[in-house]
Design a protein around this motif. Sequence first.
Motif, PDB file in Angstrom:
ATOM      1  N   LEU A 197       0.964  -1.193   0.051  1.00  0.00           N
ATOM      2  CA  LEU A 197      -0.063   0.054  -0.053  1.00  0.00           C
ATOM      3  C   LEU A 197       0.742   1.037  -0.119  1.00  0.00           C
ATOM      4  CD1 LEU A 197      -2.630  -1.018   2.704  1.00  0.00           C
ATOM      5  CD2 LEU A 197      -2.867  -1.133   0.110  1.00  0.00           C
ATOM      6  N   MET A 198       2.184   1.165   0.546  1.00  0.00           N
ATOM      7  CA  MET A 198       2.981   2.357   0.585  1.00  0.00           C
ATOM      8  C   MET A 198       4.064   2.335  -0.182  1.00  0.00           C
ATOM      9  SD  MET A 198       1.729   4.670   2.622  1.00  0.00           S
ATOM     10  CE  MET A 198       0.399   4.994   3.840  1.00  0.00           C
ATOM     11  N   LEU A 199       4.788   1.130  -0.614  1.00  0.00           N
ATOM     12  CA  LEU A 199       5.889   1.109  -1.260  1.00  0.00           C
ATOM     13  C   LEU A 199       5.869   1.008  -2.709  1.00  0.00           C
ATOM     14  CD1 LEU A 199       7.727  -1.824   0.742  1.00  0.00           C
ATOM     15  CD2 LEU A 199       8.146   0.764   0.974  1.00  0.00           C
ATOM     16  N   PRO A 200       6.709   1.610  -3.443  1.00  0.00           N
ATOM     17  CA  PRO A 200       6.376   1.624  -5.017  1.00  0.00           C
ATOM     18  C   PRO A 200       6.755   0.169  -5.819  1.00  0.00           C
ATOM     19  CG  PRO A 200       8.538   2.634  -4.372  1.00  0.00           C
ATOM     20  CD  PRO A 200       8.084   2.292  -3.211  1.00  0.00           C
ATOM     21  N   LEU A 201       5.875  -0.686  -5.174  1.00  0.00           N
ATOM     22  CA  LEU A 201       6.059  -2.144  -5.954  1.00  0.00           C
ATOM     23  C   LEU A 201       4.773  -2.376  -6.726  1.00  0.00           C
ATOM     24  CD1 LEU A 201       7.408  -3.963  -2.641  1.00  0.00           C
ATOM     25  CD2 LEU A 201       8.980  -3.196  -4.696  1.00  0.00           C
ATOM     26  N   PRO A 202       5.010  -3.081  -7.990  1.00  0.00           N
ATOM     27  CA  PRO A 202       4.090  -3.397  -8.728  1.00  0.00           C
ATOM     28  C   PRO A 202       3.349  -4.642  -8.259  1.00  0.00           C
ATOM     29  CG  PRO A 202       5.923  -4.182  -9.703  1.00  0.00           C
ATOM     30  CD  PRO A 202       6.358  -3.590  -8.325  1.00  0.00           C
ATOM     31  N   SER A 203       2.405  -4.509  -7.261  1.00  0.00           N
ATOM     32  CA  SER A 203       1.695  -5.769  -6.340  1.00  0.00           C
ATOM     33  C   SER A 203       0.860  -6.242  -7.398  1.00  0.00           C
ATOM     34  CB  SER A 203       1.000  -5.321  -5.225  1.00  0.00           C
ATOM     35  OG  SER A 203       0.139  -4.207  -5.627  1.00  0.00           O
ATOM     36  N   ALA A 204       0.147  -5.777  -8.178  1.00  0.00           N
ATOM     37  CA  ALA A 204      -0.890  -6.226  -9.225  1.00  0.00           C
ATOM     38  C   ALA A 204      -0.260  -7.343 -10.217  1.00  0.00           C
ATOM     39  CB  ALA A 204      -1.355  -5.032 -10.127  1.00  0.00           C
TER      40      ALA A 204
END
Length: 283
Positions: free
Chosen positions: A235-242
Amino acid sequence: MAAYALPALYAVLVWWFSTGLILLLDHRPRATHGVSMAAGTGVLALALWAIGASAGDASAGGAYVAFTAALVVWGWQEMSYYMGYVSGPRAEGCPPDARGFRRFRAAAATSLWHEAAIVAGGLAILVLIWRQPNLFALWTYLVLWGMNLSARLNLFLGVRNLNAEFLPEHLAYLGSYLRVRAMNPLFPVSVTAAGLATAALVLAALAEGITAHEVAGLSILATLMALATLEHGFLMLPLPSAALWQWSLPKPDRGGPVSSPVPAARGESPRVGEPRHAEAEGR
């Protein structure tokens, strides 16, 4: 090590696949949702039966069955909400002028029946395992419930990454209740509490003198809590969780409207859920 690694691997794989399957079904055409919910309700009945049948099983296998069945019960809760069958009395976006408690009340009304169904599901599991040795179905359900509630509150208060692509098209209005913010007061508390809970479960799983049933169950719970903590980080880190569930999400329509943050009025946090065309981005 296998006694810890196998339950952890199982928890990761089942969590990843079940999440993707629910996303896939939620994003299918609305005409398919009735069949999906009917099939899901049949699987729910089997899961509740499995929880009751395994409640007296204090073996490692009993812990696996309890975890899997509880995950199915939770999956039904998520499907029924995101398909729009069990949601709440409000099915429209947040009023533009809503602030403070009024905004919270409007947001809560979008999922009131969903929250009641979650409570009912927890009580059903509690009844099925009452005074039995295998409690891992209940613990699994409570972890999922608690961390889901935490994530939703953080989304309401504001996070960097809203992951609006997870919302089916018919629930796009929910994006109006979310905010883009660099941080909110609840997030550090949520992550710290989840981290401490994960560490406590790991230590419990590593304790001497515990049974194979407890090793398997606690290892699964520790992994599940760690995954929930990681989801909070997304929710906060710039990671492509999708990208983890790209196979289950619809391909974006490059030429059509997309849900994305839009500039907010002065003094208001940005919200999502309003259409913006690709041309507006200069592409």
